[in-house]
Design an enzyme around this catalytic site. Structure first.
Site, mmCIF file in Angstrom:
data_model
loop_
_atom_site.group_PDB
_atom_site.id
_atom_site.type_symbol
_atom_site.label_atom_id
_atom_site.label_comp_id
_atom_site.label_asym_id
_atom_site.label_seq_id
_atom_site.Cartn_x
_atom_site.Cartn_y
_atom_site.Cartn_z
ATOM 1 N N CYS A 1 11.614 -4.160 12.324
ATOM 2 C CA CYS A 1 11.789 -4.360 10.895
ATOM 3 C C CYS A 1 10.491 -4.944 10.333
ATOM 4 O O CYS A 1 9.977 -5.929 10.869
ATOM 5 C CB CYS A 1 12.952 -5.312 10.640
ATOM 6 S SG CYS A 1 13.106 -5.801 8.902
ATOM 7 N N ASP B 1 14.861 -2.713 15.442
ATOM 8 C CA ASP B 1 15.788 -1.767 14.831
ATOM 9 C C ASP B 1 16.016 -0.649 15.844
ATOM 10 O O ASP B 1 15.099 -0.262 16.563
ATOM 11 C CB ASP B 1 15.201 -1.168 13.548
ATOM 12 C CG ASP B 1 15.220 -2.133 12.383
ATOM 13 O OD1 ASP B 1 16.171 -2.922 12.290
ATOM 14 O OD2 ASP B 1 14.282 -2.090 11.567
#
Length: 157
Positions: free
Chosen positions: A55, A62
């Site tokens: 992120c 992520d």
């Protein structure tokens, strides 16, 4: 991802040897080899169900399930170089949209397939799953394009 495109490599550079993970997507080199069935209209699919990036706001990982479909032109992407390229995103900070579309655009620009699409099925961030799709245009007439086979995120319910 930067707008600069890497030149096509002369052939497989990574097969048969230990290769470290590239430091970043911009430094990753994708290998392309001649299409063994040039002229035939067919679809090749790569699925990366354990793709990760970071992120850009929190630095937290992520996770996504990527599906890349393409109808080859003169070349195909060598799978080990694609694995290394995708792995280079583990330390790359980018929004889901930038990462997914950037991967598709780079492959399309370098490999020059007849058609390419990518589906990025991202796991929830802040309680909201994000799915991102990009394709290079309409698929060629007569190309069998199966569903990507990834269901929408449903949680535990």
């Amino acid at each position: 991802m930067s707008d600069t495109q890497k030149p096509q490599s002369p052939g497989p550079q990574f097969l048969g040897q230990q290769t470290p993970l590239p430091v970043s997507p911009d430094e990753a080199v994708l290998d392309y080899v001649p299409n063994p069935r040039e002229g035939a209209l067919y679809l090749a699919r790569f699925a990366a169900p354990e793709f990760t990036s970071l992120c850009p706001v929190t630095g937290q990982p992520d996770f996504a399930h990527l599906v890349i479909d393409y109808a080859p032109g003169e070349t195909i992407v060598e799978s080990k170089s694609l694995k290394l390229f995708l792995g280079s995103f583990r330390n790359h900070a980018g929004f889901h949209e930038d990462v997914t579309v950037g991967i598709g655009q780079r492959l399309h620009a370098e490999m020059k397939p007849r058609w390419l699409r990518i589906g990025g099925y991202w796991y929830p961030r802040g309680g909201i799953p994000i799915d991102v799709f990009w394709q290079s245009g309409n698929p060629p007439e007569g190309l069998w394009v199966p569903d990507q086979g990834v269901t929408a995120y449903r949680g535990r319910g």
